[in-house]
Design a protein around this motif. Structure first.
Motif, PDB file in Angstrom:
ATOM      1  N   GLU A 181     -33.880  -6.808 -23.231  1.00 50.94           N
ATOM      2  CA  GLU A 181     -34.869  -6.511 -22.204  1.00 50.94           C
ATOM      3  C   GLU A 181     -34.216  -6.375 -20.834  1.00 50.94           C
ATOM      4  O   GLU A 181     -34.578  -5.499 -20.034  1.00 50.94           O
ATOM      5  CB  GLU A 181     -35.933  -7.607 -22.179  1.00 50.94           C
ATOM      6  CG  GLU A 181     -37.064  -7.348 -21.217  1.00 50.94           C
ATOM      7  CD  GLU A 181     -38.136  -8.417 -21.267  1.00 50.94           C
ATOM      8  OE1 GLU A 181     -39.025  -8.384 -20.398  1.00 50.94           O
ATOM      9  OE2 GLU A 181     -38.073  -9.290 -22.151  1.00 50.94           O
TER      10      GLU A 181
ATOM     11  N   ARG B  74     -32.486  -3.018 -20.653  1.00 51.51           N
ATOM     12  CA  ARG B  74     -33.470  -1.945 -20.458  1.00 51.51           C
ATOM     13  C   ARG B  74     -33.934  -1.882 -19.010  1.00 51.51           C
ATOM     14  O   ARG B  74     -34.095  -0.806 -18.431  1.00 51.51           O
ATOM     15  CB  ARG B  74     -34.663  -2.158 -21.398  1.00 51.51           C
ATOM     16  CG  ARG B  74     -34.412  -1.760 -22.844  1.00 51.51           C
ATOM     17  CD  ARG B  74     -35.721  -1.674 -23.617  1.00 51.51           C
ATOM     18  NE  ARG B  74     -36.387  -2.960 -23.702  1.00 51.51           N
ATOM     19  CZ  ARG B  74     -36.181  -3.850 -24.665  1.00 51.51           C
ATOM     20  NH1 ARG B  74     -35.291  -3.578 -25.632  1.00 51.51           N
ATOM     21  NH2 ARG B  74     -36.836  -4.982 -24.686  1.00 51.51           N
TER      22      ARG B  74
ATOM     23  N   GLU C 230     -33.462   1.278 -16.519  1.00 51.10           N
ATOM     24  CA  GLU C 230     -34.606   1.907 -15.853  1.00 51.10           C
ATOM     25  C   GLU C 230     -34.425   1.926 -14.339  1.00 51.10           C
ATOM     26  O   GLU C 230     -34.775   2.904 -13.666  1.00 51.10           O
ATOM     27  CB  GLU C 230     -35.889   1.166 -16.230  1.00 51.10           C
ATOM     28  CG  GLU C 230     -36.308   1.372 -17.682  1.00 51.10           C
ATOM     29  CD  GLU C 230     -37.487   0.498 -18.064  1.00 51.10           C
ATOM     30  OE1 GLU C 230     -38.006  -0.218 -17.172  1.00 51.10           O
ATOM     31  OE2 GLU C 230     -37.893   0.519 -19.241  1.00 51.10           O
TER      32      GLU C 230
END
Length: 302
Positions: free
Chosen positions: A31, A34, A38
């Motif tokens: 997570e 990610r 992003e």
């Protein structure tokens, strides 16, 4: 790691973390990766959009640094064209109109990049908050927000409050390390004060002309916005004298008069009145946008 595939190396590290720390740690790490991808992806997308839409002949670096996210990435990688003190100076210039109604002015006393708690900016406040704790609080929070947006590498800010009405033994005002003056004692020594929540106000929520007022609702909180020539001010929509709202309070020059009890308050000077004081809220106007803060402690009054 010269010549190695960074993506493959990150995958290997994640697999190793999963084997050594377990699947839950691996999920958290996935997570995190990610989120970082992003973040950088949005930064790259904005960079492309900004450069494509830039007017002919404009400075590409000026275009990129005007965007907060792209500017933060440039700071993170030491690529920003302006050094820390230049950006701190710009941040203080943004808050000076607001400080004029509360504390006069602010000047830089020094920067310690090697302080134990991280890069520490030392400021000196000049003027007077008229002895009002809420004015002192809003000044601190406004300075902190402005500096954080333009110089996010600053980890800690200290403000020496040099005020006309202050006693000689006035302590150093710590913006980030202790609760604001007058706040209730925290339940435990390690408890930190709740930070203020900043909100952006769209143009329809603002007073359209000088010497006009408007009430805005943010998260169920009524804010009184007053525009005078040269500045916009935000206060809690409540008369400290009688408790009535101020949405119908008329303006008499730079003074607001409560329609219920006729108490008068100096809008330009932090809402000063005789024996009572409006509750000011931190406000920043920058690049055409208006941002106000709703500190938990300021909104907790009766």
């Amino acid at each position: 790691m010269a010549g190695a595939d960074p993506g493959a190396h990150i995958g290997e590290l994640l697999d190793r973390l999963g084997r050594e720390a377990g699947p839950r740690a691996r999920e958290t790490a996935d997570e995190l990766v990610r989120g970082v991808v992003e973040f950088y992806g949005e930064g790259l997308a904005r960079t492309v959009r900004l450069l494509r839409s830039a007017p002919p002949g404009s400075d590409p670096l000026a275009v990129l640094t005007a965007d907060e996210l792209v500017g933060d990435l440039l700071i993170l990688h030491d690529l920003h064209p302006d050094d820390t003190m230049t950006r701190v100076g710009r941040a203080l210039d943004k808050v000076r109109p607001y400080l004029g109604s509360h504390a006069g002015d602010v000047e830089v006393a020094g920067l310690d990049p090697d302080a134990a708690e991280g890069p520490t900016l030392r400021l000196r406040l000049r003027g007077s908050c008229d002895g009002c704790p809420s004015s002192t609080q809003t000044v601190r929070w406004t300075i902190e927000e402005a500096v954080a947006r333009l110089a996010p590498e600053i980890a800690h800010i200290e403000v020496a409050g040099v005020t006309e009405a202050a006693p000689a033994e006035q302590p150093l005002l710590q913006i980030q390390s202790r609760p604001p003056d007058g706040a209730p004692a925290p339940p435990t020594p390690s408890a930190a004060p709740e930070p203020p929540h900043w909100h952006t106000l769209a143009a329809p929520a603002l007073p359209a002309h000088d010497r006009t007022t408007r009430v805005a609702d943010i998260d169920g909180n009524a804010l009184l916005l007053v525009r005078l020539p040269g500045n916009l001010y935000a206060y809690r929509d409540r008369c400290p004298g009688c408790g009535a709202d101020l949405r119908t309070a008329p303006l008499d020059g730079e003074f607001l008069r409560c329609a219920t009890c006729a108490a008068r308050f100096d809008v330009r000077h932090a809402g000063r009145g005789e024996g009572a004081h409006l509750e000011p809220l931190p406000l920043l106007e920058e690049d055409g946008a208006v941002r106000v803060a709703l500190p938990e402690l300021l909104g907790a009054g009766p």
